[in-house]
Design a protein around this motif. Sequence first.
Motif, mmCIF file in Angstrom:
data_model
loop_
_atom_site.group_PDB
_atom_site.id
_atom_site.type_symbol
_atom_site.label_atom_id
_atom_site.label_comp_id
_atom_site.label_asym_id
_atom_site.label_seq_id
_atom_site.Cartn_x
_atom_site.Cartn_y
_atom_site.Cartn_z
ATOM 1 N N ALA A 41 16.900 -6.655 -38.701
ATOM 2 C CA ALA A 41 15.844 -6.646 -37.683
ATOM 3 C C ALA A 41 16.396 -7.020 -36.315
ATOM 4 O O ALA A 41 15.987 -6.443 -35.296
ATOM 5 N N ALA A 42 17.318 -7.953 -36.259
ATOM 6 C CA ALA A 42 17.916 -8.335 -34.976
ATOM 7 C C ALA A 42 18.640 -7.148 -34.356
ATOM 8 O O ALA A 42 18.463 -6.845 -33.165
ATOM 9 N N LEU A 43 19.423 -6.459 -35.151
ATOM 10 C CA LEU A 43 20.145 -5.294 -34.643
ATOM 11 C C LEU A 43 19.171 -4.207 -34.189
ATOM 12 O O LEU A 43 19.308 -3.651 -33.100
ATOM 13 N N GLU A 44 18.171 -3.934 -34.995
ATOM 14 C CA GLU A 44 17.185 -2.904 -34.674
ATOM 15 C C GLU A 44 16.353 -3.266 -33.439
ATOM 16 O O GLU A 44 15.979 -2.389 -32.658
ATOM 17 N N SER A 45 16.073 -4.557 -33.237
ATOM 18 C CA SER A 45 15.212 -5.007 -32.143
ATOM 19 C C SER A 45 15.946 -5.215 -30.826
ATOM 20 O O SER A 45 15.325 -5.512 -29.818
ATOM 21 N N GLY A 46 17.259 -5.134 -30.868
ATOM 22 C CA GLY A 46 18.023 -5.356 -29.646
ATOM 23 C C GLY A 46 18.335 -6.816 -29.369
ATOM 24 O O GLY A 46 18.759 -7.166 -28.266
ATOM 25 N N VAL A 47 18.114 -7.694 -30.350
ATOM 26 C CA VAL A 47 18.518 -9.084 -30.193
ATOM 27 C C VAL A 47 20.039 -9.095 -30.143
ATOM 28 O O VAL A 47 20.701 -8.463 -30.967
ATOM 29 N N ARG A 48 20.588 -9.787 -29.173
ATOM 30 C CA ARG A 48 22.040 -9.779 -28.963
ATOM 31 C C ARG A 48 22.782 -10.733 -29.903
ATOM 32 O O ARG A 48 23.846 -10.406 -30.420
ATOM 33 N N ARG A 49 22.199 -11.919 -30.122
ATOM 34 C CA ARG A 49 22.906 -12.961 -30.871
ATOM 35 C C ARG A 49 21.999 -13.582 -31.922
ATOM 36 O O ARG A 49 20.833 -13.845 -31.670
ATOM 37 N N MET A 89 25.442 -15.204 -46.876
ATOM 38 C CA MET A 89 24.871 -15.092 -45.535
ATOM 39 C C MET A 89 25.972 -14.923 -44.495
ATOM 40 O O MET A 89 25.865 -14.098 -43.585
ATOM 41 N N GLU A 90 27.046 -15.682 -44.629
ATOM 42 C CA GLU A 90 28.169 -15.585 -43.698
ATOM 43 C C GLU A 90 28.860 -14.219 -43.816
ATOM 44 O O GLU A 90 29.182 -13.590 -42.808
ATOM 45 N N ALA A 91 29.086 -13.767 -45.044
ATOM 46 C CA ALA A 91 29.746 -12.471 -45.254
ATOM 47 C C ALA A 91 28.903 -11.331 -44.687
ATOM 48 O O ALA A 91 29.429 -10.407 -44.050
ATOM 49 N N LEU A 92 27.601 -11.368 -44.903
ATOM 50 C CA LEU A 92 26.730 -10.334 -44.359
ATOM 51 C C LEU A 92 26.721 -10.398 -42.829
ATOM 52 O O LEU A 92 26.705 -9.365 -42.155
ATOM 53 N N GLY A 93 26.779 -11.602 -42.279
ATOM 54 C CA GLY A 93 26.877 -11.756 -40.824
ATOM 55 C C GLY A 93 28.157 -11.156 -40.280
ATOM 56 O O GLY A 93 28.169 -10.518 -39.220
ATOM 57 N N ARG A 94 29.247 -11.330 -41.007
ATOM 58 C CA ARG A 94 30.529 -10.739 -40.596
ATOM 59 C C ARG A 94 30.404 -9.207 -40.548
ATOM 60 O O ARG A 94 30.904 -8.556 -39.644
ATOM 61 N N TYR A 95 29.704 -8.639 -41.526
ATOM 62 C CA TYR A 95 29.473 -7.194 -41.544
ATOM 63 C C TYR A 95 28.658 -6.769 -40.312
ATOM 64 O O TYR A 95 29.028 -5.829 -39.617
ATOM 65 N N GLY A 100 27.948 -4.710 -33.877
ATOM 66 C CA GLY A 100 27.601 -5.057 -32.504
ATOM 67 C C GLY A 100 26.777 -6.312 -32.335
ATOM 68 O O GLY A 100 26.562 -6.773 -31.214
ATOM 69 N N LEU A 101 26.298 -6.897 -33.412
ATOM 70 C CA LEU A 101 25.515 -8.118 -33.335
ATOM 71 C C LEU A 101 26.463 -9.309 -33.175
ATOM 72 O O LEU A 101 27.516 -9.357 -33.815
ATOM 73 N N GLU A 102 26.139 -10.243 -32.297
ATOM 74 C CA GLU A 102 26.899 -11.487 -32.187
ATOM 75 C C GLU A 102 26.327 -12.455 -33.216
ATOM 76 O O GLU A 102 25.134 -12.747 -33.189
ATOM 77 N N VAL A 103 27.162 -12.934 -34.125
ATOM 78 C CA VAL A 103 26.694 -13.767 -35.234
ATOM 79 C C VAL A 103 27.453 -15.094 -35.233
ATOM 80 O O VAL A 103 28.678 -15.114 -35.224
ATOM 81 N N ILE A 104 26.676 -16.169 -35.259
ATOM 82 C CA ILE A 104 27.234 -17.518 -35.361
ATOM 83 C C ILE A 104 26.625 -18.169 -36.602
ATOM 84 O O ILE A 104 25.407 -18.299 -36.699
ATOM 85 N N CYS A 105 27.477 -18.540 -37.543
ATOM 86 C CA CYS A 105 27.031 -19.228 -38.755
ATOM 87 C C CYS A 105 27.475 -20.685 -38.656
ATOM 88 O O CYS A 105 28.671 -20.966 -38.556
#
Length: 176
Positions: A41-49, A89-95, A100-105
């Motif tokens: 949803a973050a990627l689809e909605s344009g949420v950057r991080r 959760m971390e592995a999926l965030g890495r994907y 293009g999503l900025e992910v901080i776990c």
Amino acid sequence: RNYEDLVKRISGFDVLIHLAWTWNADYDSDNSLMTFNIYKAALESGVRRVIMASSVHADSYLDSKGDKMFTTEEVTTPDSPYGADKIFMEALGRYYATKGLEVICVRFGGVNLEDKSPEDSPWESAVWLYHDDLISMIKACLQTDLFPNNFAVFYAVSNNKNRIHDTTNPFGWTPK
């Protein structure tokens, strides 16, 4: 868990901080679905991080002999199904970071309303995170510019005398 509602609610935001999780001693499939929905949803909605609440339970820190610090550069062995969910959760965030999503776990330590370290428990006091450190850590995650590969995972524990986790991070956050 309602994907369509989630997309609507987060549209227009730059950052999403996700702290929700269902505690279950066994596996809880709702957590996996919730994690997937947040990233997608973050990627689809344009949420950057997206800042996600991981946990010190992603490693078996209770088995520590205290001879070295836990780091995020090592392959972890979770201490429970809950910890394994956090690694997922971390592995999926890495994907999603590759999309293009900025992910901080953030592998959070312990926090309570009283903001008091449980001194009667050496393990809990080792992973303690004071409120001031928690606030400064979130601010550092929000205010940082780009970071390597759009992905970071780090431990968030205060600088406790018996701390066993390395808090190195690319955001300049230093616990007190």
